[in-house]
Design a protein around this motif. Structure first.
Motif, short mmCIF file in Angstrom:
data_model
loop_
_atom_site.label_atom_id
_atom_site.label_comp_id
_atom_site.label_asym_id
_atom_site.label_seq_id
_atom_site.Cartn_x
_atom_site.Cartn_y
_atom_site.Cartn_z
N HIS A 1 -55.61 -6.69 43.35
CA HIS A 1 -55.77 -7.77 42.38
C HIS A 1 -57.25 -8.00 42.08
N ASN A 2 -57.55 -8.14 40.80
CA ASN A 2 -58.88 -8.56 40.35
C ASN A 2 -58.75 -10.05 40.00
N VAL A 3 -59.43 -10.91 40.76
CA VAL A 3 -59.20 -12.35 40.65
C VAL A 3 -60.43 -13.08 40.13
N THR A 4 -60.22 -13.90 39.10
CA THR A 4 -61.26 -14.81 38.63
C THR A 4 -60.77 -16.23 38.87
N LEU A 5 -61.58 -17.02 39.56
CA LEU A 5 -61.23 -18.41 39.86
C LEU A 5 -62.19 -19.36 39.16
N LEU A 6 -61.64 -20.22 38.30
CA LEU A 6 -62.42 -21.28 37.67
C LEU A 6 -62.15 -22.57 38.41
N MET A 7 -63.20 -23.22 38.90
CA MET A 7 -63.01 -24.51 39.57
C MET A 7 -63.85 -25.57 38.88
N GLY A 8 -63.19 -26.65 38.47
CA GLY A 8 -63.88 -27.69 37.73
C GLY A 8 -64.05 -28.97 38.52
N ALA A 9 -65.13 -29.69 38.23
CA ALA A 9 -65.41 -30.97 38.86
C ALA A 9 -66.34 -31.75 37.94
N GLN A 10 -66.50 -33.05 38.22
CA GLN A 10 -67.39 -33.86 37.40
C GLN A 10 -68.86 -33.59 37.72
N THR A 11 -69.17 -33.48 39.02
CA THR A 11 -70.55 -33.30 39.45
C THR A 11 -70.64 -32.27 40.57
N LYS A 12 -71.86 -31.88 40.92
CA LYS A 12 -72.09 -30.91 41.99
C LYS A 12 -71.50 -31.38 43.32
N GLU A 13 -71.64 -32.67 43.63
CA GLU A 13 -71.17 -33.16 44.93
C GLU A 13 -69.64 -33.15 45.04
N GLU A 14 -68.94 -32.98 43.90
CA GLU A 14 -67.48 -32.95 43.94
C GLU A 14 -66.94 -31.52 43.92
N ILE A 15 -67.83 -30.52 43.97
CA ILE A 15 -67.39 -29.12 44.09
C ILE A 15 -67.08 -28.83 45.55
N PHE A 16 -65.91 -28.28 45.81
CA PHE A 16 -65.59 -27.87 47.17
C PHE A 16 -64.70 -26.63 47.14
N PHE A 17 -64.59 -25.94 48.26
CA PHE A 17 -63.83 -24.70 48.44
C PHE A 17 -64.49 -23.48 47.79
N GLU A 18 -65.74 -23.60 47.32
CA GLU A 18 -66.38 -22.43 46.73
C GLU A 18 -66.60 -21.34 47.78
N ASP A 19 -67.19 -21.70 48.91
CA ASP A 19 -67.46 -20.71 49.96
C ASP A 19 -66.16 -20.14 50.51
N LEU A 20 -65.17 -21.00 50.73
CA LEU A 20 -63.89 -20.54 51.27
C LEU A 20 -63.21 -19.58 50.30
#
Length: 261
Positions: free
Chosen positions: A119-138
């Protein structure tokens, strides 16, 4: 009954609570559990992946009375769990695009663990601000054996791409071909994702969130048109959803009153 064994602070308003449960640790992507907070209420939760065998987790944002009570639990506290309930994502072969916002990333991360190395996977993750971004490293860790890209989008532009995740989605769909799209998060985001996918004739599925009281199709609280989210979902094909007049437009209050989203 399960004991909270570990708590991870993901953001100032989001925590992941880990506990031991052999059944829930193996749920299929998209399935959910009903979680009882003693003395408070019961609410539906997607089951978060854990890197430890036999462990499961819930990622919760403090918002209403029940979610805040779950958020405020500490290590050693008890919760009641029942499930799993619901259906699961139909994982197609080829290039996959995952579109998530907030805690809607939870079932998408479980989907990632069921992907093949091909599988070739692209994940888009959205949030309001930088401090609300999570699970990027995981996400990057879970996808280390796949050709992949994790794209962060913040509304204020403080991290990653600036704008709404659906704006970036529109750009990506013009640049690359995908065999399937999967989405979970705020309903307006999912509605626009489904519309874009259907307009380009790409298979798409969305995981819906609704008020649930029983979780097994008896009470009818989670109805969306003729569908019951707990019994018929939570995963629905995009073609089916666009025929439902409530999806992306209305939700129901605890009293069952239909309100605009």
């Amino acid at each position: 009954m399960c004991v909270i064994e570990k708590i991870i602070d993901e953001t100032p308003t989001v925590r992941t609570l880990t506990f031991s449960d052999d059944v829930l640790s193996k749920v299929l992507p998209g399935q959910f559990a009903m979680v009882w907070i003693p003395g408070v209420n019961e609410l539906p939760m997607s089951v978060m992946v854990s890197e430890e065998n036999g462990k499961a987790a819930f990622t919760v944002r403090k918002r209403g009375q029940s979610s805040t009570a779950l958020y405020n639990l500490t290590v050693g506290d008890y919760i009641g769990v029942r499930g799993p309930y619901g259906n699961h994502f139909d994982i197609r072969d080829g290039n996959l695009l995952l579109v998530g916002g907030g805690t809607g990333l939870v079932p998408l991360l479980r989907l990632i663990t069921h992907c093949k190395p091909s599988h070739n996977v692209t994940l888009l993750m959205g949030a309001q601000t930088k401090e609300e971004i999570f699970f990027e490293d995981l996400s990057n860790k879970l996808l280390e054996d796949n050709k992949h890209e994790v794209v962060c989008v913040t509304e204020d532009g403080s991290y990653g791409k600036k704008g709404f995740v659906t704006d970036v989605l529109d750009e990506i769909l013009d640049q690359k071909k995908f065999d399937a799209i999967y989405t979970c998060g705020p309903e307006l985001m999912m509605y626009k994702t489904v519309e874009l996918a259907e307009s380009k004739k790409i298979f798409v599925q969305a995981s819906l969130e609704r008020m649930m009281k029983c979780g097994v199709g008896i009470c009818g609280s989670c109805c969306v048109g003729e569908d019951l989210v707990c019994r018929d979902g939570t995963i629905f094909d995009g073609e089916h959803l666009l025929k439902n007049e409530e999806f992306g437009h209305y939700h129901r209050t605890k009293a069952g009153i239909l309100e605009k989203i």
